[in-house]
Design a protein around this motif. Structure first.
Motif, PDB file in Angstrom:
ATOM      1  N   LEU A 153      -1.284  -1.918   1.624  1.00 33.47           N
ATOM      2  CA  LEU A 153      -2.136  -2.978   1.075  1.00 33.47           C
ATOM      3  C   LEU A 153      -1.555  -3.625  -0.172  1.00 33.47           C
ATOM      4  CD1 LEU A 153      -5.816  -1.657   1.236  1.00 33.47           C
ATOM      5  CD2 LEU A 153      -4.619  -3.137   2.830  1.00 33.47           C
ATOM      6  N   ALA A 154      -0.874  -2.846  -0.986  1.00 31.32           N
ATOM      7  CA  ALA A 154      -0.367  -3.348  -2.265  1.00 31.32           C
ATOM      8  C   ALA A 154       0.670  -4.442  -2.043  1.00 31.32           C
ATOM      9  CB  ALA A 154       0.238  -2.198  -3.068  1.00 31.32           C
ATOM     10  N   SER A 155       0.593  -5.487  -2.871  1.00 30.00           N
ATOM     11  CA  SER A 155       1.530  -6.607  -2.771  1.00 30.00           C
ATOM     12  C   SER A 155       1.593  -7.283  -4.135  1.00 30.00           C
ATOM     13  CB  SER A 155       1.049  -7.603  -1.706  1.00 30.00           C
ATOM     14  OG  SER A 155      -0.144  -8.236  -2.129  1.00 30.00           O
ATOM     15  N   SER A 156       2.235  -8.418  -4.199  1.00 27.00           N
ATOM     16  CA  SER A 156       2.281  -9.141  -5.474  1.00 27.00           C
ATOM     17  C   SER A 156       0.918  -9.759  -5.801  1.00 27.00           C
ATOM     18  CB  SER A 156       3.364 -10.220  -5.436  1.00 27.00           C
ATOM     19  OG  SER A 156       3.114 -11.123  -4.378  1.00 27.00           O
ATOM     20  N   GLU A 157       0.092  -9.997  -4.793  1.00 23.54           N
ATOM     21  CA  GLU A 157      -1.241 -10.561  -4.999  1.00 23.54           C
ATOM     22  C   GLU A 157      -2.332  -9.502  -5.069  1.00 23.54           C
ATOM     23  OE1 GLU A 157       0.530 -11.677  -2.073  1.00 23.54           O
ATOM     24  OE2 GLU A 157       1.583 -13.109  -3.341  1.00 23.54           O
ATOM     25  N   ARG A 158      -2.031  -8.299  -4.633  1.00 15.22           N
ATOM     26  CA  ARG A 158      -2.993  -7.198  -4.614  1.00 15.22           C
ATOM     27  C   ARG A 158      -2.459  -6.087  -5.506  1.00 15.22           C
ATOM     28  NH1 ARG A 158      -3.740  -6.611   1.900  1.00 15.22           N
ATOM     29  NH2 ARG A 158      -5.310  -8.250   2.197  1.00 15.22           N
ATOM     30  N   VAL A 159      -3.081  -5.904  -6.651  1.00  9.83           N
ATOM     31  CA  VAL A 159      -2.610  -4.948  -7.648  1.00  9.83           C
ATOM     32  C   VAL A 159      -3.103  -3.547  -7.299  1.00  9.83           C
ATOM     33  CG1 VAL A 159      -2.626  -4.338 -10.090  1.00  9.83           C
ATOM     34  CG2 VAL A 159      -2.689  -6.751  -9.409  1.00  9.83           C
ATOM     35  N   LEU A 160      -2.172  -2.631  -7.138  1.00 11.64           N
ATOM     36  CA  LEU A 160      -2.534  -1.236  -6.915  1.00 11.64           C
ATOM     37  C   LEU A 160      -2.883  -0.616  -8.255  1.00 11.64           C
ATOM     38  CD1 LEU A 160      -2.735   1.323  -5.134  1.00 11.64           C
ATOM     39  CD2 LEU A 160      -0.312   1.711  -5.658  1.00 11.64           C
ATOM     40  N   LEU A 161      -4.100  -0.097  -8.372  1.00 10.96           N
ATOM     41  CA  LEU A 161      -4.542   0.604  -9.573  1.00 10.96           C
ATOM     42  C   LEU A 161      -4.639   2.074  -9.222  1.00 10.96           C
ATOM     43  CD1 LEU A 161      -5.552   0.566 -12.498  1.00 10.96           C
ATOM     44  CD2 LEU A 161      -7.846   0.085 -11.608  1.00 10.96           C
ATOM     45  N   THR A 162      -3.807   2.874  -9.872  1.00 10.52           N
ATOM     46  CA  THR A 162      -3.707   4.286  -9.530  1.00 10.52           C
ATOM     47  C   THR A 162      -3.447   5.138 -10.766  1.00 10.52           C
ATOM     48  OG1 THR A 162      -2.548   5.904  -8.135  1.00 10.52           O
ATOM     49  CG2 THR A 162      -1.225   4.086  -9.010  1.00 10.52           C
ATOM     50  N   ALA A 163      -3.832   6.389 -10.675  1.00 13.08           N
ATOM     51  CA  ALA A 163      -3.486   7.368 -11.714  1.00 13.08           C
ATOM     52  C   ALA A 163      -2.418   8.326 -11.193  1.00 13.08           C
ATOM     53  CB  ALA A 163      -4.733   8.140 -12.140  1.00 13.08           C
TER      54      ALA A 163
ATOM     55  N   GLY B 274     -20.098  -2.832  -1.073  1.00 18.50           N
ATOM     56  CA  GLY B 274     -19.523  -3.867  -1.914  1.00 18.50           C
ATOM     57  C   GLY B 274     -18.008  -3.872  -1.969  1.00 18.50           C
ATOM     58  N   LEU B 275     -17.386  -2.909  -1.323  1.00 16.56           N
ATOM     59  CA  LEU B 275     -15.931  -2.838  -1.307  1.00 16.56           C
ATOM     60  C   LEU B 275     -15.394  -3.553  -0.082  1.00 16.56           C
ATOM     61  CD1 LEU B 275     -15.543   0.964  -2.141  1.00 16.56           C
ATOM     62  CD2 LEU B 275     -15.343  -0.955  -3.739  1.00 16.56           C
ATOM     63  N   GLU B 276     -14.201  -4.094  -0.196  1.00 17.85           N
ATOM     64  CA  GLU B 276     -13.562  -4.686   0.973  1.00 17.85           C
ATOM     65  C   GLU B 276     -12.675  -3.611   1.598  1.00 17.85           C
ATOM     66  OE1 GLU B 276     -10.499  -8.238   2.169  1.00 17.85           O
ATOM     67  OE2 GLU B 276     -11.831  -8.559   0.456  1.00 17.85           O
ATOM     68  N   GLU B 277     -13.092  -3.142   2.749  1.00 19.46           N
ATOM     69  CA  GLU B 277     -12.379  -2.069   3.434  1.00 19.46           C
ATOM     70  C   GLU B 277     -11.387  -2.684   4.419  1.00 19.46           C
ATOM     71  OE1 GLU B 277     -13.555   2.044   5.789  1.00 19.46           O
ATOM     72  OE2 GLU B 277     -15.116   0.610   5.256  1.00 19.46           O
ATOM     73  N   VAL B 278     -10.124  -2.338   4.246  1.00 20.35           N
ATOM     74  CA  VAL B 278      -9.063  -2.875   5.096  1.00 20.35           C
ATOM     75  C   VAL B 278      -8.487  -1.733   5.920  1.00 20.35           C
ATOM     76  CG1 VAL B 278      -6.848  -4.083   5.132  1.00 20.35           C
ATOM     77  CG2 VAL B 278      -8.539  -4.623   3.353  1.00 20.35           C
ATOM     78  N   TYR B 279      -8.494  -1.907   7.207  1.00 18.37           N
ATOM     79  CA  TYR B 279      -7.984  -0.880   8.110  1.00 18.37           C
ATOM     80  C   TYR B 279      -6.470  -1.006   8.245  1.00 18.37           C
ATOM     81  CZ  TYR B 279      -7.019   1.653  12.424  1.00 18.37           C
ATOM     82  OH  TYR B 279      -6.499   2.508  13.357  1.00 18.37           O
TER      83      TYR B 279
ATOM     84  N   THR C  81      -9.957  -1.246  -0.428  1.00 16.04           N
ATOM     85  CA  THR C  81      -9.690   0.156  -0.152  1.00 16.04           C
ATOM     86  C   THR C  81      -9.464   0.305   1.340  1.00 16.04           C
ATOM     87  OG1 THR C  81     -10.415   2.423  -0.601  1.00 16.04           O
ATOM     88  CG2 THR C  81     -12.119   0.849   0.097  1.00 16.04           C
ATOM     89  N   THR C  82      -9.142   1.497   1.746  1.00 16.85           N
ATOM     90  CA  THR C  82      -8.926   1.780   3.164  1.00 16.85           C
ATOM     91  C   THR C  82      -9.916   2.844   3.624  1.00 16.85           C
ATOM     92  OG1 THR C  82      -7.344   3.574   2.796  1.00 16.85           O
ATOM     93  CG2 THR C  82      -6.439   1.333   2.927  1.00 16.85           C
ATOM     94  N   PRO C  83     -10.152   2.944   4.935  1.00 17.03           N
ATOM     95  CA  PRO C  83     -10.996   4.034   5.427  1.00 17.03           C
ATOM     96  C   PRO C  83     -10.461   5.406   4.998  1.00 17.03           C
ATOM     97  CG  PRO C  83     -10.648   2.434   7.168  1.00 17.03           C
ATOM     98  CD  PRO C  83      -9.746   2.044   6.021  1.00 17.03           C
ATOM     99  N   ASN C  84      -9.139   5.536   4.947  1.00 17.93           N
ATOM    100  CA  ASN C  84      -8.535   6.807   4.532  1.00 17.93           C
ATOM    101  C   ASN C  84      -8.922   7.143   3.094  1.00 17.93           C
ATOM    102  OD1 ASN C  84      -6.660   5.184   6.373  1.00 17.93           O
ATOM    103  ND2 ASN C  84      -6.042   7.297   6.778  1.00 17.93           N
ATOM    104  N   ALA C  85      -8.831   6.168   2.204  1.00 15.91           N
ATOM    105  CA  ALA C  85      -9.168   6.396   0.799  1.00 15.91           C
ATOM    106  C   ALA C  85     -10.654   6.700   0.638  1.00 15.91           C
ATOM    107  CB  ALA C  85      -8.769   5.192  -0.047  1.00 15.91           C
TER     108      ALA C  85
END
Length: 151
Positions: free
Chosen positions: A118-128, A88-93, A55-59
């Motif tokens: 952050l989203a890429s082919s290796e990082r799946v964006l899960l969103t509604a 427990g979350l990995e926060e990416v700035y 996740t990000t600090p913004n989220a």
């Protein structure tokens, strides 16, 4: 999505936090009226199968603001759970100066622009959020629309 890193959007992060505090809070939470306890169980399964949750600090800031839309003492409990879960979350700035340069920023806003970064082919964006989902696919990232998984 098993064994993948997932990027969890703000709304699903709120569902995760509130449902973890108490599944009964989901029905009482003003920002979660579209979700059920079954949705929380589905989300929990996806998170547990993931290698890591990003996740990000913004989220997290947005989730914190949204998570407070429930009366105390439930509100206090939700924030205590958020305090523990955040560890427990990995926060990416993602610098705001980078996010606002994305073409999607004008349409989606700052938080979603950081999610797209952050989203890429290796990082799946899960969103509604359908617009965020479409933007991720358009950039070639792996994305899952949570609404497509719901029963």
């Amino acid at each position: 999505m098993s064994e993948s890193a997932i990027v969890l959007d703000s709304n699903l992060l709120v569902l995760y936090i509130v449902g973890t505090a108490s599944r009964a809070y989901i029905d009482r939470h003003r920002r979660l009226q579209a979700y059920t306890e079954s949705d929380y169980e589905l989300l929990l399964g996806l998170i547990e199968a993931a290698r890591t949750v990003l996740t990000t600090p913004n989220a997290l800031s947005e989730a914190s603001n949204l998570a407070g839309y429930i009366a105390s003492p439930a509100r206090d409990h939700v924030f205590e759970v958020m305090r523990v879960m955040t560890r427990g979350l990995e926060e990416v700035y993602v610098p705001s100066s980078v996010a606002v340069e994305r073409a999607e920023f004008v349409r989606l806003g700052l938080t979603d622009a950081t999610m797209l970064d952050l989203a890429s082919s290796e990082r799946v964006l899960l969103t509604a959020d359908f617009d965020l989902y479409q933007a991720a696919l358009a950039k070639g990232a792996a994305a899952v629309n949570f609404n497509h998984l719901r029963g």
